[in-house]
Write a protein that holds these residues in place. Sequence first.
Motif, PDB file in Angstrom:
ATOM      1  N   VAL A 258       0.812  -1.223   0.000  1.00 21.05           N
ATOM      2  CA  VAL A 258       0.000   0.000   0.000  1.00 21.05           C
ATOM      3  C   VAL A 258       0.848   1.276   0.000  1.00 21.05           C
ATOM      4  O   VAL A 258       0.306   2.376   0.078  1.00 21.05           O
ATOM      5  CB  VAL A 258      -1.045   0.020   1.161  1.00 21.05           C
ATOM      6  CG1 VAL A 258      -2.085  -1.048   0.948  1.00 21.05           C
ATOM      7  CG2 VAL A 258      -0.389  -0.132   2.520  1.00 21.05           C
ATOM      8  N   SER A 259       2.190   1.116  -0.082  1.00 18.71           N
ATOM      9  CA  SER A 259       2.996   2.333  -0.228  1.00 18.71           C
ATOM     10  C   SER A 259       3.129   2.652  -1.724  1.00 18.71           C
ATOM     11  O   SER A 259       2.545   1.958  -2.564  1.00 18.71           O
ATOM     12  CB  SER A 259       4.364   2.175   0.431  1.00 18.71           C
ATOM     13  OG  SER A 259       5.002   3.447   0.488  1.00 18.71           O
ATOM     14  N   SER A 260       3.872   3.713  -2.031  1.00 19.02           N
ATOM     15  CA  SER A 260       4.046   4.117  -3.434  1.00 19.02           C
ATOM     16  C   SER A 260       5.363   4.879  -3.518  1.00 19.02           C
ATOM     17  O   SER A 260       5.865   5.362  -2.497  1.00 19.02           O
ATOM     18  CB  SER A 260       2.897   5.034  -3.861  1.00 19.02           C
ATOM     19  OG  SER A 260       3.008   6.272  -3.182  1.00 19.02           O
ATOM     20  N   PRO A 261       5.942   5.029  -4.716  1.00 22.37           N
ATOM     21  CA  PRO A 261       7.205   5.775  -4.844  1.00 22.37           C
ATOM     22  C   PRO A 261       7.077   7.201  -4.290  1.00 22.37           C
ATOM     23  O   PRO A 261       7.995   7.714  -3.656  1.00 22.37           O
ATOM     24  CB  PRO A 261       7.455   5.796  -6.358  1.00 22.37           C
ATOM     25  CG  PRO A 261       6.670   4.648  -6.899  1.00 22.37           C
ATOM     26  CD  PRO A 261       5.486   4.468  -5.999  1.00 22.37           C
ATOM     27  N   GLU A 262       5.923   7.823  -4.505  1.00 21.23           N
ATOM     28  CA  GLU A 262       5.744   9.211  -4.041  1.00 21.23           C
ATOM     29  C   GLU A 262       5.740   9.278  -2.510  1.00 21.23           C
ATOM     30  O   GLU A 262       6.301  10.194  -1.915  1.00 21.23           O
ATOM     31  CB  GLU A 262       4.423   9.786  -4.582  1.00 21.23           C
ATOM     32  CG  GLU A 262       4.379   9.960  -6.089  1.00 21.23           C
ATOM     33  CD  GLU A 262       4.059   8.670  -6.865  1.00 21.23           C
ATOM     34  OE1 GLU A 262       3.781   7.625  -6.232  1.00 21.23           O
ATOM     35  OE2 GLU A 262       4.093   8.720  -8.108  1.00 21.23           O
ATOM     36  N   LEU A 263       5.093   8.282  -1.872  1.00 28.47           N
ATOM     37  CA  LEU A 263       5.087   8.254  -0.402  1.00 28.47           C
ATOM     38  C   LEU A 263       6.500   8.012   0.115  1.00 28.47           C
ATOM     39  O   LEU A 263       6.963   8.671   1.051  1.00 28.47           O
ATOM     40  CB  LEU A 263       4.150   7.139   0.109  1.00 28.47           C
ATOM     41  CG  LEU A 263       2.661   7.470   0.155  1.00 28.47           C
ATOM     42  CD1 LEU A 263       1.825   6.208   0.339  1.00 28.47           C
ATOM     43  CD2 LEU A 263       2.359   8.459   1.274  1.00 28.47           C
ATOM     44  N   GLU A 264       7.218   7.068  -0.517  1.00 32.84           N
ATOM     45  CA  GLU A 264       8.588   6.751  -0.077  1.00 32.84           C
ATOM     46  C   GLU A 264       9.486   7.983  -0.201  1.00 32.84           C
ATOM     47  O   GLU A 264      10.332   8.235   0.652  1.00 32.84           O
ATOM     48  CB  GLU A 264       9.164   5.586  -0.898  1.00 32.84           C
ATOM     49  CG  GLU A 264       8.446   4.256  -0.658  1.00 32.84           C
ATOM     50  CD  GLU A 264       8.458   3.812   0.805  1.00 32.84           C
ATOM     51  OE1 GLU A 264       9.527   3.857   1.443  1.00 32.84           O
ATOM     52  OE2 GLU A 264       7.387   3.416   1.321  1.00 32.84           O
ATOM     53  N   HIS A 265       9.267   8.763  -1.244  1.00 34.18           N
ATOM     54  CA  HIS A 265      10.071   9.962  -1.466  1.00 34.18           C
ATOM     55  C   HIS A 265       9.891  10.957  -0.311  1.00 34.18           C
ATOM     56  O   HIS A 265      10.860  11.476   0.253  1.00 34.18           O
ATOM     57  CB  HIS A 265       9.639  10.570  -2.813  1.00 34.18           C
ATOM     58  CG  HIS A 265      10.399  11.788  -3.210  1.00 34.18           C
ATOM     59  ND1 HIS A 265      11.769  11.781  -3.361  1.00 34.18           N
ATOM     60  CD2 HIS A 265       9.984  13.065  -3.477  1.00 34.18           C
ATOM     61  CE1 HIS A 265      12.168  13.002  -3.712  1.00 34.18           C
ATOM     62  NE2 HIS A 265      11.104  13.791  -3.786  1.00 34.18           N
ATOM     63  N   LEU A 266       8.640  11.201   0.083  1.00 34.77           N
ATOM     64  CA  LEU A 266       8.384  12.146   1.183  1.00 34.77           C
ATOM     65  C   LEU A 266       8.862  11.575   2.516  1.00 34.77           C
ATOM     66  O   LEU A 266       9.392  12.297   3.368  1.00 34.77           O
ATOM     67  CB  LEU A 266       6.890  12.499   1.262  1.00 34.77           C
ATOM     68  CG  LEU A 266       6.273  13.209   0.054  1.00 34.77           C
ATOM     69  CD1 LEU A 266       4.845  13.647   0.380  1.00 34.77           C
ATOM     70  CD2 LEU A 266       7.094  14.420  -0.372  1.00 34.77           C
ATOM     71  N   ILE A 267       8.689  10.269   2.693  1.00 35.72           N
ATOM     72  CA  ILE A 267       9.125   9.612   3.938  1.00 35.72           C
ATOM     73  C   ILE A 267      10.647   9.755   4.081  1.00 35.72           C
ATOM     74  O   ILE A 267      11.155  10.114   5.151  1.00 35.72           O
ATOM     75  CB  ILE A 267       8.648   8.136   3.945  1.00 35.72           C
ATOM     76  CG1 ILE A 267       7.143   8.106   4.215  1.00 35.72           C
ATOM     77  CG2 ILE A 267       9.411   7.291   4.960  1.00 35.72           C
ATOM     78  CD1 ILE A 267       6.479   6.755   4.043  1.00 35.72           C
ATOM     79  N   ASN A 268      11.370   9.524   3.005  1.00 31.72           N
ATOM     80  CA  ASN A 268      12.835   9.641   3.057  1.00 31.72           C
ATOM     81  C   ASN A 268      13.272  11.075   3.338  1.00 31.72           C
ATOM     82  O   ASN A 268      14.254  11.303   4.049  1.00 31.72           O
ATOM     83  CB  ASN A 268      13.465   9.145   1.748  1.00 31.72           C
ATOM     84  CG  ASN A 268      13.331   7.635   1.635  1.00 31.72           C
ATOM     85  OD1 ASN A 268      13.209   6.938   2.651  1.00 31.72           O
ATOM     86  ND2 ASN A 268      13.312   7.117   0.417  1.00 31.72           N
TER      87      ASN A 268
END
Length: 323
Positions: A258-268
């Motif tokens: 349920v994650s996405s590249p865009e979410l991972e980008h902001l999380i990082n």
Amino acid sequence: MARAFAPGKCILFGEHAVVYGHPAVAVAIDAGVEVSIKESTKWTIEGMDFDPIRHPHITHILRDAFNYDGAPLEIDVKSGLFSAAGLGSSAAISNAMGAALQFHIEPDLAIDRIGLARMGHSAEANAQKGRASPTDTATSALGGCVVVSGELVDGTKHIFDATLDTPEGERSWSISKTTIPDGLDAWIVLGFTGIGSPTGRMVAGVASLLDADPSKEKEMEAIGKITHAGLAALSAGNLEGVGIAMDTCHEKLKSLQVSSPELEHLINAARPHSLGVKLTGAGGGGCMVALTRDPRRVAEAIEIAGGKPLISKLGAEGVRILS
Ligand code: MEV
């Protein structure tokens, strides 16, 4: 004129798993939705003709919850929440609409937060093809920090129970509250990816994943254990512990796809200045949340990474009448 405000919510631990009876912990946030209504000669919303199909939550509250058959209403909705972003905007709309309507019909009656949470839950269930936990609506209605679980969680104060017929059979939840210690030196910063992600679709995706690969049930159980640990840390004011539980919960959500590249980008981007970071709500797009002692710095990092930040304390007041 009747006006009501209902806050959005942020799930700290337990999204998706809570649909299957595992525990979740959510806090009401400062931003939310204001609904005002007044009698008119025709049904309008935001100055345009009211189309029940385009506003399923409001229609459910009017028709199914209240059986409203009074004069047509002019409805105005002001939202401070990103929509389809995991912040419970539809729950907040249902609660604010329900509270405004209740006040319009019987201004002397005290606001019934549990009744509103129940109505909001049935509106969510309607919109999510029968798979909806009461987390969003209960948190927006009750405010503070809310725990939702198949069984009452030790150390929390029981408020009400909810049941629902889902495609996987009848589910029931115990809804309780917990106290967050006063004076915590921490804020949450939400970061919107800019991508709306309907909850119903994400919940259906997890249901298909579990169907195709029943071993994923282990991830659900792990989320349940992390949620208990995170809740214990939060109640003790152990912010580092809360942060670790958030990070671990995110890893499990990733394996539920349920994650996405865009979410991972902001999380990082937020991670270096945070105690813990994860996606929040249904995922797919929507929002991430960071727990931090330095909210401005995290908000800046999210903005530079292309997201839209929103800072909140942990646990705002629940639905309320404004006039
Ligand atoms: C949505 O905010 C949270 C989910 O767990 C769905 C639900 O609880 O109904 C994904």
